[in-house]
Design an enzyme around this catalytic site. Structure first.
Site, short mmCIF file in Angstrom:
data_model
loop_
_atom_site.label_atom_id
_atom_site.label_comp_id
_atom_site.label_asym_id
_atom_site.label_seq_id
_atom_site.Cartn_x
_atom_site.Cartn_y
_atom_site.Cartn_z
CE LYS A 3 -1.91 -3.67 2.85
NZ LYS A 3 -2.20 -4.95 2.17
CB SER B 225 -0.90 0.01 1.24
OG SER B 225 -1.56 1.25 1.38
CE1 TYR C 248 -4.12 -1.71 4.93
CE2 TYR C 248 -3.10 0.39 4.39
CZ TYR C 248 -3.78 -0.74 4.00
OH TYR C 248 -4.12 -0.91 2.68
#
Length: 289
Positions: free
Chosen positions: A175, A157, A171
């Protein structure tokens, strides 16, 4: 003949959003697909076998081959059973698309341990667990003299590669680690006939729509024009990376709207040197910032 004719793929998080579009396109291009989805909420809570089975039904109705797998890839046994099911159902495994993910956003001073652990487990451990069991299968295949032509496509991401997002330390960390895992895996698995790449996608999904400010940027065109932020617009790149003739490995691509960008990780931008031992004051006066 489709671009993926005769190939067998497992796709995680394929019951909704980007993963669903991957599964539909792969099947349309001739692949047999194991559709994995636990069916949880955005935060990973709960289970629902419905989404995975719905995608399988849609693929079969269109004449494709698919089966559902509804275990969690965040568990070692769940990831192993996913790989095993592909081999048992379709006789082989050629492609892994690691896509499953959840969000539990929060700022560092107030983030709960459970929110950190859950996101790391689904994203990073989930990617590694499936990759590990698939790699063991491909290694054994190679050692037996049947060299694979296999592909892994991971999902990183921008939150972990190019645009750090406040409130997404869990997160973003997962990623960024997935991008690093991709590069290491590409180096390790090339000898077994396995290519490993990653994408960093931005598309209109339930996770991105839950991120403040993102929904307005990716709204569906009101005039019926080209929907560049449809999750279906991500899947052609993934399908290409999964084809037998694709030579690419060890790369991370950002894909959003009408743009695909090759990404590079940490690299030198400025350097200071010394002929002797480092001194605090010397560093303070010259350290790039």
């Amino acid at each position: 003949m489709g671009a993926l004719e005769g190939r067998v793929a497992v796709i995680t998080g394929a019951g909704r959003g980007i993963g669903r579009e991957h599964a539909l396109l792969f099947a349309a291009e001739g692949a047999s697909v194991v559709v994995n989805d636990l069916g949880g909420s955005n935060t990973g809570d709960g289970t629902d076998a419905g989404p995975a089975h719905d995608v399988v039904a849609e693929i079969r109705a269109a004449g494709g081959a698919a089966v559902a797998h509804t275990d969690s890839v965040a568990s070692w046994s769940g990831a192993h059973s996913l790989v095993q099911q592909a081999v048992e159902e379709f006789g082989r495994l050629d492609i892994v698309v690691n896509n499953a993910g959840i969000l539990r956003d929060g700022f560092i001073p107030t983030m709960e341990e459970s929110d950190w652990d859950a996101v790391i487990a689904v994203h990073l451990k989930g990617h590694f667990s499936v990759l590990r069991h698939a790699a063991a299968y491909w290694k054994a295949q190679s050692k037996a003299g049947d060299q694979p032509n296999a592909a892994v496509i991971n999902t990183a991401s921008g939150s972990g590669t190019t645009i750090p997002n406040a409130g997404q330390c869990n997160y973003g960390s997962a990623k960024a680690a997935i991008a690093a895992l991709t590069l290491v895996a590409a180096e390790e698995l090339e000898r077994y006939g396995v290519r490993v790449n990653a994408i960093a996608p931005i598309a209109r999904t339930r996770l991105t729509l839950a991120t403040p400010g993102m929904g307005a940027l990716m709204a569906e065109p009101e005039d019926g024009g080209v929907d560049l932020f449809s999750p279906a617009n991500i899947s052609p790149l993934v399908a290409y990376l999964a084809t037998e003739k694709c030579p690419v490995t060890g790369q991370v691509y950002a894909v959003q709207g009408g743009a695909i960008s090759q990404l590079r990780g940490w690299h030198d931008v400025d350097t200071i040197e010394t002929d002797g031992l480092w001194q605090i004051d010397d560093i303070a006066g010259r350290l790039p910032s």
